[in-house]
Structure formats: structure tokens, C-alpha cells
Design a protein around this motif. Structure first.
Motif, PDB file in Angstrom:
ATOM      1  N   GLY A  66      22.476   2.077  40.705  1.00 23.08           N
ATOM      2  CA  GLY A  66      21.201   2.664  40.306  1.00 23.08           C
ATOM      3  C   GLY A  66      21.360   4.100  39.835  1.00 23.08           C
ATOM      4  O   GLY A  66      20.762   4.511  38.836  1.00 23.08           O
ATOM      5  N   LEU A  67      22.190   4.873  40.540  1.00 27.40           N
ATOM      6  CA  LEU A  67      22.441   6.255  40.125  1.00 27.40           C
ATOM      7  C   LEU A  67      23.152   6.303  38.777  1.00 27.40           C
ATOM      8  O   LEU A  67      22.833   7.138  37.921  1.00 27.40           O
ATOM      9  CB  LEU A  67      23.261   6.992  41.188  1.00 27.40           C
ATOM     10  CG  LEU A  67      22.528   7.284  42.498  1.00 27.40           C
ATOM     11  CD1 LEU A  67      23.505   7.789  43.556  1.00 27.40           C
ATOM     12  CD2 LEU A  67      21.398   8.270  42.275  1.00 27.40           C
ATOM     13  N   ILE A  68      24.104   5.398  38.584  1.00 30.16           N
ATOM     14  CA  ILE A  68      24.813   5.339  37.298  1.00 30.16           C
ATOM     15  C   ILE A  68      23.846   4.964  36.180  1.00 30.16           C
ATOM     16  O   ILE A  68      23.898   5.519  35.089  1.00 30.16           O
ATOM     17  CB  ILE A  68      25.995   4.355  37.370  1.00 30.16           C
ATOM     18  CG1 ILE A  68      27.124   4.984  38.176  1.00 30.16           C
ATOM     19  CG2 ILE A  68      26.481   3.966  35.983  1.00 30.16           C
ATOM     20  CD1 ILE A  68      28.291   4.074  38.403  1.00 30.16           C
ATOM     21  N   ALA A  69      22.944   4.035  36.438  1.00 28.96           N
ATOM     22  CA  ALA A  69      21.970   3.629  35.421  1.00 28.96           C
ATOM     23  C   ALA A  69      20.978   4.749  35.131  1.00 28.96           C
ATOM     24  O   ALA A  69      20.527   4.911  33.996  1.00 28.96           O
ATOM     25  CB  ALA A  69      21.225   2.378  35.882  1.00 28.96           C
ATOM     26  N   TRP A  70      20.638   5.538  36.148  1.00 31.57           N
ATOM     27  CA  TRP A  70      19.632   6.592  35.972  1.00 31.57           C
ATOM     28  C   TRP A  70      20.107   7.690  35.024  1.00 31.57           C
ATOM     29  O   TRP A  70      19.302   8.225  34.258  1.00 31.57           O
ATOM     30  CB  TRP A  70      19.241   7.184  37.321  1.00 31.57           C
ATOM     31  CG  TRP A  70      18.323   8.353  37.166  1.00 31.57           C
ATOM     32  CD1 TRP A  70      17.002   8.311  36.801  1.00 31.57           C
ATOM     33  CD2 TRP A  70      18.647   9.719  37.349  1.00 31.57           C
ATOM     34  NE1 TRP A  70      16.495   9.579  36.747  1.00 31.57           N
ATOM     35  CE2 TRP A  70      17.483  10.473  37.074  1.00 31.57           C
ATOM     36  CE3 TRP A  70      19.807  10.402  37.708  1.00 31.57           C
ATOM     37  CZ2 TRP A  70      17.455  11.852  37.163  1.00 31.57           C
ATOM     38  CZ3 TRP A  70      19.775  11.774  37.795  1.00 31.57           C
ATOM     39  CH2 TRP A  70      18.613  12.481  37.525  1.00 31.57           C
ATOM     40  N   VAL A  71      21.385   8.015  35.031  1.00 33.87           N
ATOM     41  CA  VAL A  71      21.881   9.130  34.207  1.00 33.87           C
ATOM     42  C   VAL A  71      21.557   8.924  32.724  1.00 33.87           C
ATOM     43  O   VAL A  71      20.909   9.779  32.112  1.00 33.87           O
ATOM     44  CB  VAL A  71      23.383   9.391  34.451  1.00 33.87           C
ATOM     45  CG1 VAL A  71      23.935  10.389  33.448  1.00 33.87           C
ATOM     46  CG2 VAL A  71      23.599   9.882  35.885  1.00 33.87           C
ATOM     47  N   PRO A  72      21.951   7.809  32.095  1.00 32.75           N
ATOM     48  CA  PRO A  72      21.586   7.657  30.680  1.00 32.75           C
ATOM     49  C   PRO A  72      20.072   7.515  30.476  1.00 32.75           C
ATOM     50  O   PRO A  72      19.540   7.965  29.460  1.00 32.75           O
ATOM     51  CB  PRO A  72      22.323   6.402  30.224  1.00 32.75           C
ATOM     52  CG  PRO A  72      22.723   5.703  31.462  1.00 32.75           C
ATOM     53  CD  PRO A  72      22.814   6.720  32.555  1.00 32.75           C
ATOM     54  N   ILE A  73      19.389   6.909  31.436  1.00 29.82           N
ATOM     55  CA  ILE A  73      17.932   6.802  31.318  1.00 29.82           C
ATOM     56  C   ILE A  73      17.321   8.200  31.303  1.00 29.82           C
ATOM     57  O   ILE A  73      16.454   8.508  30.485  1.00 29.82           O
ATOM     58  CB  ILE A  73      17.338   5.951  32.463  1.00 29.82           C
ATOM     59  CG1 ILE A  73      17.734   4.480  32.285  1.00 29.82           C
ATOM     60  CG2 ILE A  73      15.817   6.092  32.507  1.00 29.82           C
ATOM     61  CD1 ILE A  73      17.402   3.601  33.471  1.00 29.82           C
ATOM     62  N   ALA A  74      17.783   9.066  32.196  1.00 33.68           N
ATOM     63  CA  ALA A  74      17.260  10.432  32.254  1.00 33.68           C
ATOM     64  C   ALA A  74      17.552  11.178  30.962  1.00 33.68           C
ATOM     65  O   ALA A  74      16.717  11.961  30.494  1.00 33.68           O
ATOM     66  CB  ALA A  74      17.848  11.180  33.445  1.00 33.68           C
ATOM     67  N   LEU A  75      18.708  10.922  30.374  1.00 30.56           N
ATOM     68  CA  LEU A  75      19.066  11.609  29.130  1.00 30.56           C
ATOM     69  C   LEU A  75      18.290  11.076  27.938  1.00 30.56           C
ATOM     70  O   LEU A  75      17.863  11.839  27.075  1.00 30.56           O
ATOM     71  CB  LEU A  75      20.572  11.479  28.872  1.00 30.56           C
ATOM     72  CG  LEU A  75      21.472  12.194  29.877  1.00 30.56           C
ATOM     73  CD1 LEU A  75      22.929  11.831  29.625  1.00 30.56           C
ATOM     74  CD2 LEU A  75      21.264  13.699  29.829  1.00 30.56           C
ATOM     75  N   VAL A  76      18.086   9.767  27.886  1.00 31.22           N
ATOM     76  CA  VAL A  76      17.416   9.147  26.746  1.00 31.22           C
ATOM     77  C   VAL A  76      15.900   9.150  26.917  1.00 31.22           C
ATOM     78  O   VAL A  76      15.158   9.412  25.983  1.00 31.22           O
ATOM     79  CB  VAL A  76      17.927   7.695  26.526  1.00 31.22           C
ATOM     80  CG1 VAL A  76      17.129   6.978  25.469  1.00 31.22           C
ATOM     81  CG2 VAL A  76      19.396   7.711  26.161  1.00 31.22           C
ATOM     82  N   ALA A  77      15.439   8.858  28.129  1.00 36.21           N
ATOM     83  CA  ALA A  77      14.000   8.700  28.348  1.00 36.21           C
ATOM     84  C   ALA A  77      13.270  10.025  28.407  1.00 36.21           C
ATOM     85  O   ALA A  77      12.070  10.070  28.203  1.00 36.21           O
ATOM     86  CB  ALA A  77      13.748   7.898  29.625  1.00 36.21           C
ATOM     87  N   GLY A  78      13.959  11.088  28.698  1.00 33.59           N
ATOM     88  CA  GLY A  78      13.289  12.387  28.727  1.00 33.59           C
ATOM     89  C   GLY A  78      12.335  12.525  29.897  1.00 33.59           C
ATOM     90  O   GLY A  78      12.743  12.485  31.052  1.00 33.59           O
ATOM     91  N   ASP A  79      11.042  12.658  29.596  1.00 32.00           N
ATOM     92  CA  ASP A  79      10.043  12.934  30.631  1.00 32.00           C
ATOM     93  C   ASP A  79      10.024  11.872  31.731  1.00 32.00           C
ATOM     94  O   ASP A  79       9.950  12.198  32.906  1.00 32.00           O
ATOM     95  CB  ASP A  79       8.648  13.056  30.018  1.00 32.00           C
ATOM     96  CG  ASP A  79       8.498  14.298  29.169  1.00 32.00           C
ATOM     97  OD1 ASP A  79       9.339  15.224  29.298  1.00 32.00           O
ATOM     98  OD2 ASP A  79       7.550  14.348  28.359  1.00 32.00           O
ATOM     99  N   ALA A  80      10.059  10.604  31.364  1.00 32.36           N
ATOM    100  CA  ALA A  80      10.018   9.547  32.374  1.00 32.36           C
ATOM    101  C   ALA A  80      11.281   9.563  33.232  1.00 32.36           C
ATOM    102  O   ALA A  80      11.219   9.334  34.442  1.00 32.36           O
ATOM    103  CB  ALA A  80       9.840   8.183  31.721  1.00 32.36           C
TER     104      ALA A  80
END
Length: 166
Positions: free
Chosen positions: A63-77
Motif C-alpha cells: 500500500g505504501l509503495i502504491a501510494w507514492v506514485p498516486i501521491a505524485l500523479v494524483a496531486g491533491d487527492a
């Protein structure tokens, strides 16, 4: 269900799908197809979290590994879900030492929150790619054991065991 009994698995599927539809209805989905696709994405992400929760710390680490690109791509969310992801990261040590267990409730929530961030703030093309990836992974789990694959692939086995204390 075939025997006329409602199982907890069925309740999870129906309840999870209902929650996913409610969440998606709050977004700016432009069509009924997009609402359906986004709800399926959230539900499959939640289920993938549950499928990974077979070993101590596994679902939190992935989950932490998945969150990193999500945080970078998704921005605000991606930033908005950081407190939820942080809470799970805080449980990682106790989960690895088998003092606590996320179980269905925790694993499903972590997966659903990651899926929700994708739905809220990632463009249509990448979101469709995530949906296809989640479909493939969920279908693959019906045919093979993620644990057996992880055990056979040395880098995955190393990462899976990282931090565990027997």
C-alpha cells in the motif's frame, strides 16, 4: 448463496460496491459508464488489499509503495489521503511483529482509499490503465496464490519478509 444462505463474503461484496458507488457519486463523473468504471476500480482496489493481507505487514508495505506514485500523479487527492496512509504506516511495525492484524476491515479500507485517490484526481487514460491492472490482478488471484508467486520470486520474497520478526 447457492444454498439459500447469505454469507459474509456476499455482504462484503454488496456493501463494498454500495460504498464505492456512493463515493463515486460525489465526484465529477460525466457518464454512467464512468461512474460504473470508477466504482469498480474502488471495489477492486479494496479487494486487492484484502487479497494481499495474507502475511504480516504485506498489505501495508505494498500500500505504501502504491501510494507514492498516486501521491505524485494524483496531486491533491494523493496528499488528502496521506493521513490515512500514515495511520496504516504507523501500524506497520506491530503488523510485522504480529501484534496486530489489519484483517478484512483494514486491508479493504487501505485499498479503497488508494483507489478513491485515483478516481478523484487521476486522468481518464491512467485511471483506465489502473482499472485494467486491478482487473488482471483480481482475476489472477482466482487462478494462483499471490503468496506462492511471492515465495518463488526472490526480490518479492525479500521484500515480503523485510521487517518481519518471528
Amino acid at each position: 448463496l447457492t444454498r439459500g444462505r447469505i454469507t459474509t463474503g456476499l455482504l462484503k461484496i454488496v456493501g463494498g460496491a454500495a460504498v464505492a458507488f456512493v463515493l463515486v457519486a460525489q465526484t465529477e463523473a460525466v457518464s454512467s459508464k464512468r461512474i460504473l468504471a470508477d466504482a469498480v476500480l474502488i471495489a477492486l482496489a479494496a479487494n486487492l488489499g484484502n487479497l494481499l493481507d495474507r502475511a504480516p505487514g504485506r498489505v501495508v508495505k505494498y500500500g505504501l509503495i502504491a501510494w507514492v506514485p498516486i501521491a505524485l500523479v494524483a496531486g491533491d487527492a494523493g496528499v488528502a489521503i496521506a493521513p490515512v496512509v500514515g495511520a496504516f504506516a504507523g501500524l506497520r511495525g506491530d503488523d510485522l511483529r504480529e501484534r496486530v492484524m489489519l484483517g478484512d476491515t483494514g486491508a479493504n479500507v487501505l485499498g479503497a482509499v488508494l483507489g478513491l485517490a485515483v478516481v478523484i484526481d487521476v486522468g481518464r487514460g491512467p485511471r483506465n490503465a489502473v482499472l485494467v491492472g486491478l482487473i488482471v490482478l483480481n482475476l489472477a488471484a482466482e487462478l494462483l496464490s499471490f503468496t506462492s508467486v511471492i515465495e518463488r520470486v526472490p526480490p518479492l520474497r525479500w521484500f515480503d519478509r523485510l521487517g518481519r520478526t518471528p
